[in-house]
Scaffold this motif. Structure first.
Motif, PDB file in Angstrom:
ATOM      1  N   THR A   1       0.855  -1.186   0.000  1.00  0.00           N
ATOM      2  CA  THR A   1       0.000   0.000   0.000  1.00  0.00           C
ATOM      3  C   THR A   1       0.885   1.228   0.000  1.00  0.00           C
ATOM      4  OG1 THR A   1      -1.750  -1.150   1.214  1.00  0.00           O
ATOM      5  CG2 THR A   1      -1.792   1.256   1.254  1.00  0.00           C
ATOM      6  N   GLY A   2       0.588   2.188  -0.857  1.00  0.00           N
ATOM      7  CA  GLY A   2       1.417   3.386  -0.969  1.00  0.00           C
ATOM      8  C   GLY A   2       0.656   4.642  -0.599  1.00  0.00           C
ATOM      9  N   VAL A   3       1.344   5.571   0.027  1.00  0.00           N
ATOM     10  CA  VAL A   3       0.793   6.894   0.335  1.00  0.00           C
ATOM     11  C   VAL A   3       1.722   7.921  -0.290  1.00  0.00           C
ATOM     12  CG1 VAL A   3       0.225   8.553   2.144  1.00  0.00           C
ATOM     13  CG2 VAL A   3      -0.326   6.140   2.459  1.00  0.00           C
ATOM     14  N   LEU A   4       1.187   8.699  -1.205  1.00  0.00           N
ATOM     15  CA  LEU A   4       1.983   9.693  -1.914  1.00  0.00           C
ATOM     16  C   LEU A   4       2.061  10.978  -1.100  1.00  0.00           C
ATOM     17  CD1 LEU A   4       3.442  10.494  -4.560  1.00  0.00           C
ATOM     18  CD2 LEU A   4       1.216  11.286  -5.409  1.00  0.00           C
ATOM     19  N   GLY A   5       3.289  11.422  -0.808  1.00  0.00           N
ATOM     20  CA  GLY A   5       3.452  12.662  -0.071  1.00  0.00           C
ATOM     21  C   GLY A   5       4.691  12.661   0.794  1.00  0.00           C
ATOM     22  N   ASP A   6       4.933  13.790   1.445  1.00  0.00           N
ATOM     23  CA  ASP A   6       6.086  13.979   2.327  1.00  0.00           C
ATOM     24  C   ASP A   6       5.755  13.425   3.704  1.00  0.00           C
ATOM     25  OD1 ASP A   6       8.222  14.812   3.806  1.00  0.00           O
ATOM     26  OD2 ASP A   6       7.950  16.962   3.434  1.00  0.00           O
ATOM     27  N   ALA A   7       6.523  12.419   4.151  1.00  0.00           N
ATOM     28  CA  ALA A   7       6.250  11.783   5.446  1.00  0.00           C
ATOM     29  C   ALA A   7       6.484  12.726   6.615  1.00  0.00           C
ATOM     30  CB  ALA A   7       7.113  10.532   5.605  1.00  0.00           C
ATOM     31  N   GLY A   8       7.108  13.870   6.371  1.00  0.00           N
ATOM     32  CA  GLY A   8       7.312  14.836   7.439  1.00  0.00           C
ATOM     33  C   GLY A   8       6.079  15.687   7.714  1.00  0.00           C
ATOM     34  N   ARG A   9       5.048  15.545   6.892  1.00  0.00           N
ATOM     35  CA  ARG A   9       3.820  16.313   7.060  1.00  0.00           C
ATOM     36  C   ARG A   9       2.789  15.470   7.801  1.00  0.00           C
ATOM     37  NH1 ARG A   9       2.073  19.026   1.519  1.00  0.00           N
ATOM     38  NH2 ARG A   9       0.646  20.028   3.005  1.00  0.00           N
ATOM     39  N   MET A  10       2.138  16.078   8.770  1.00  0.00           N
ATOM     40  CA  MET A  10       1.224  15.347   9.638  1.00  0.00           C
ATOM     41  C   MET A  10       0.042  14.755   8.877  1.00  0.00           C
ATOM     42  SD  MET A  10      -0.139  16.612  13.358  1.00  0.00           S
ATOM     43  CE  MET A  10       1.562  16.919  13.831  1.00  0.00           C
ATOM     44  N   GLU A  11      -0.518  15.529   7.915  1.00  0.00           N
ATOM     45  CA  GLU A  11      -1.696  15.033   7.200  1.00  0.00           C
ATOM     46  C   GLU A  11      -1.356  13.832   6.321  1.00  0.00           C
ATOM     47  OE1 GLU A  11      -0.216  18.708   4.872  1.00  0.00           O
ATOM     48  OE2 GLU A  11      -0.407  18.044   6.949  1.00  0.00           O
ATOM     49  N   VAL A  12      -0.110  13.763   5.851  1.00  0.00           N
ATOM     50  CA  VAL A  12       0.308  12.614   5.047  1.00  0.00           C
ATOM     51  C   VAL A  12       0.434  11.372   5.927  1.00  0.00           C
ATOM     52  CG1 VAL A  12       2.175  11.655   3.626  1.00  0.00           C
ATOM     53  CG2 VAL A  12       1.461  14.033   3.314  1.00  0.00           C
ATOM     54  N   LEU A  13       1.060  11.514   7.089  1.00  0.00           N
ATOM     55  CA  LEU A  13       1.218  10.367   7.986  1.00  0.00           C
ATOM     56  C   LEU A  13      -0.123   9.885   8.520  1.00  0.00           C
ATOM     57  CD1 LEU A  13       4.455  11.039  10.061  1.00  0.00           C
ATOM     58  CD2 LEU A  13       4.036   9.236   8.401  1.00  0.00           C
ATOM     59  N   ARG A  14      -1.082  10.791   8.684  1.00  0.00           N
ATOM     60  CA  ARG A  14      -2.414  10.364   9.146  1.00  0.00           C
ATOM     61  C   ARG A  14      -3.046   9.384   8.152  1.00  0.00           C
ATOM     62  NH1 ARG A  14      -3.547  15.871  11.196  1.00  0.00           N
ATOM     63  NH2 ARG A  14      -3.536  15.765  13.489  1.00  0.00           N
ATOM     64  N   ARG A  15      -2.763   9.579   6.863  1.00  0.00           N
ATOM     65  CA  ARG A  15      -3.328   8.684   5.855  1.00  0.00           C
ATOM     66  C   ARG A  15      -2.797   7.258   5.991  1.00  0.00           C
ATOM     67  NH1 ARG A  15      -1.748  12.894   1.246  1.00  0.00           N
ATOM     68  NH2 ARG A  15      -3.183  14.588   1.795  1.00  0.00           N
ATOM     69  N   THR A  16      -1.643   7.096   6.621  1.00  0.00           N
ATOM     70  CA  THR A  16      -1.071   5.759   6.799  1.00  0.00           C
ATOM     71  C   THR A  16      -1.656   5.037   8.010  1.00  0.00           C
ATOM     72  OG1 THR A  16       0.750   6.433   8.263  1.00  0.00           O
ATOM     73  CG2 THR A  16       1.097   6.668   5.880  1.00  0.00           C
ATOM     74  N   SER A  17      -2.532   5.718   8.766  1.00  0.00           N
ATOM     75  CA  SER A  17      -3.051   5.167  10.030  1.00  0.00           C
ATOM     76  C   SER A  17      -1.895   4.819  10.962  1.00  0.00           C
ATOM     77  CB  SER A  17      -3.934   3.938   9.772  1.00  0.00           C
ATOM     78  OG  SER A  17      -5.103   4.292   9.084  1.00  0.00           O
ATOM     79  N   VAL A  18      -0.923   5.739  11.054  1.00  0.00           N
ATOM     80  CA  VAL A  18       0.263   5.486  11.870  1.00  0.00           C
ATOM     81  C   VAL A  18      -0.088   5.313  13.339  1.00  0.00           C
ATOM     82  CG1 VAL A  18       0.800   7.920  12.315  1.00  0.00           C
ATOM     83  CG2 VAL A  18       2.659   6.240  12.220  1.00  0.00           C
ATOM     84  N   GLU A  19      -1.221   5.856  13.762  1.00  0.00           N
ATOM     85  CA  GLU A  19      -1.621   5.707  15.164  1.00  0.00           C
ATOM     86  C   GLU A  19      -1.958   4.266  15.505  1.00  0.00           C
ATOM     87  OE1 GLU A  19      -5.227   6.574  12.695  1.00  0.00           O
ATOM     88  OE2 GLU A  19      -3.206   7.415  12.891  1.00  0.00           O
ATOM     89  N   LYS A  20      -2.176   3.410  14.490  1.00  0.00           N
ATOM     90  CA  LYS A  20      -2.471   1.996  14.727  1.00  0.00           C
ATOM     91  C   LYS A  20      -1.323   1.083  14.288  1.00  0.00           C
ATOM     92  CE  LYS A  20      -6.375   2.272  12.382  1.00  0.00           C
ATOM     93  NZ  LYS A  20      -7.669   1.870  11.757  1.00  0.00           N
ATOM     94  N   ALA A  21      -0.187   1.669  13.903  1.00  0.00           N
ATOM     95  CA  ALA A  21       0.937   0.878  13.392  1.00  0.00           C
ATOM     96  C   ALA A  21       1.683   0.179  14.531  1.00  0.00           C
ATOM     97  CB  ALA A  21       1.898   1.773  12.612  1.00  0.00           C
ATOM     98  N   ARG A  22       2.336  -0.925  14.194  1.00  0.00           N
ATOM     99  CA  ARG A  22       3.149  -1.633  15.192  1.00  0.00           C
ATOM    100  C   ARG A  22       4.606  -1.203  15.133  1.00  0.00           C
ATOM    101  NH1 ARG A  22       6.343  -5.948  13.402  1.00  0.00           N
ATOM    102  NH2 ARG A  22       5.856  -6.778  11.338  1.00  0.00           N
ATOM    103  N   ALA A  23       5.007  -0.561  14.038  1.00  0.00           N
ATOM    104  CA  ALA A  23       6.389  -0.097  13.909  1.00  0.00           C
ATOM    105  C   ALA A  23       6.472   0.901  12.761  1.00  0.00           C
ATOM    106  CB  ALA A  23       7.346  -1.267  13.662  1.00  0.00           C
TER     107      ALA A  23
END
Length: 341
Positions: free
Chosen positions: A176-198
């Protein structure tokens, strides 16, 4: 229109080329046309041509063409009950099918965005305990290969990268890919990082890695973060930013290069340990019930370290004593290929 929460998320897919899609539809439409011509010609006695004469193959083709396209000039018409019944039960459904085939590309374009948004919504509702990899360069791809080799499913890996070509390559590989700068909060939110294990940070620049780590920590204060850094002097900065593990790529590579002329065996062993799937493998595992009470050197596997109560103890640390229930071991073991049935 896609909402901001779902834009930029690209799920794994195998996309058919436009030329192949159009070619397939042309073939199907041609088959429908040929079948219609055959039906009309075989039942030609039931049709009348206003200009007189028998219905020829050309006349049948002409009638099939204008009928399927719903033009219908009326110069050739079914006159017998049988021919009219065939028109109602066979040719009319084929006309509908022919039109659907022709407008299929348009319908597909109109529904593609809605279908993709539905897939992304469903993915976001189900994804959890996944690994977010920030950066799909050389380091990111190597990290993903290691994750796959140790049992992580491709569906549980999310790649973040600002390069559309990198995201396209990742999704083609089943990620699964998310296009964008990982340093931006709205981009990382799309990855569901709050539920990630690592989270694995494999940015090309050290300042970008620091920003990504800080952003991840804001969204998920407890997720383990492993980050790579080019310059050793920036490693402490990454740890202060919230990275749990920092790997200095240039220093590590430089040390191995320096050892290779005089101690090539060391380099070969390290390379073997870092290459999963052959020779020697590094593995982290929990101590088994049968190993509790034994010394670290009594195990069949070579124990490099023991994690106990949050402390990391090297193999030669006298505090290890005997192994206890709940100890986590880092061991070296020989890779064994799966047995063939």
């Amino acid at each position: 229109m896609l909402s901001d929460d779902h834009s930029g998320v690209h799920l794994a897919h195998t996309e058919e080329s436009p030329a192949r899609q159009v070619g397939r539809r042309v073939v199907i439409a041609s088959v429908v046309l040929v079948l219609t011509v055959l039906i009309v010609y075989l039942d030609r006695d039931g049709y009348r041509d206003n200009s007189g004469g028998e219905i020829s193959v050309l006349d049948a083709t002409y009638y099939a063409t204008v009928t399927l396209s719903t033009t219908g000039y009326g110069d050739i018409t079914p006159v017998t009950p049988g021919a009219r019944l065939v028109n109602i039960l066979v040719i009319t459904p084929m006309r509908i099918a022919f039109l659907l085939i022709l407008i299929g590309t348009t319908l597909e374009a109109l529904t593609a965005r809605s279908r993709e948004e539905f897939r992304v919504r469903r993915w976001r509702s189900r994804v959890r305990q996944h690994v977010v990899v920030c950066g799909y360069g050389t380091k990111g791809r190597s990290a993903i290969r290691a994750l796959l080799s140790t049992g992580t499913d491709a569906a549980h890996i999310v790649v973040v990268d600002p390069d559309p070509r990198a995201i396209e390559e990742a999704t083609s590989a089943g990620l699964t890919g998310v296009l964008g700068d990982a340093g931006r909060m709205e981009v990382l939110r799309r990855t569901s990082v709050e539920k990630a294990r690592a989270v694995v940070v494999a940015a090309n620049r050290d300042d970008a890695a620091v920003l990504i780590v800080l952003t991840v920590r804001q969204l998920n204060p407890s997720v383990p973060i492993t980050a790579s850094v080019r310059e050793e002097e920036n490693a402490s900065l990454l740890r202060q930013s919230g990275a749990d593990s920092v790997i200095t790529t240039s220093a590590t590579s430089g040390r191995l290069l320096g050892l290779s002329p005089d101690q090539p065996g060391v380099v070969h062993v390290v390379e073997d340990l870092l290459t999963a799937g052959r020779g020697l493998d590094l593995q982290q595992r929990t101590v088994t019930p049968s190993e509790v009470g034994l010394g670290a050197r009594q195990l069949r596997d070579v124990v490099l370290s023991v994690e106990r109560s949050g402390r990391h103890l090297r193999f030669d640390d006298p505090l290890i004593g005997t192994l206890q229930s709940g100890d986590v071991l880092v061991v070296v073991k020989a890779h064994r290929a799966p047995e063939l049935n």
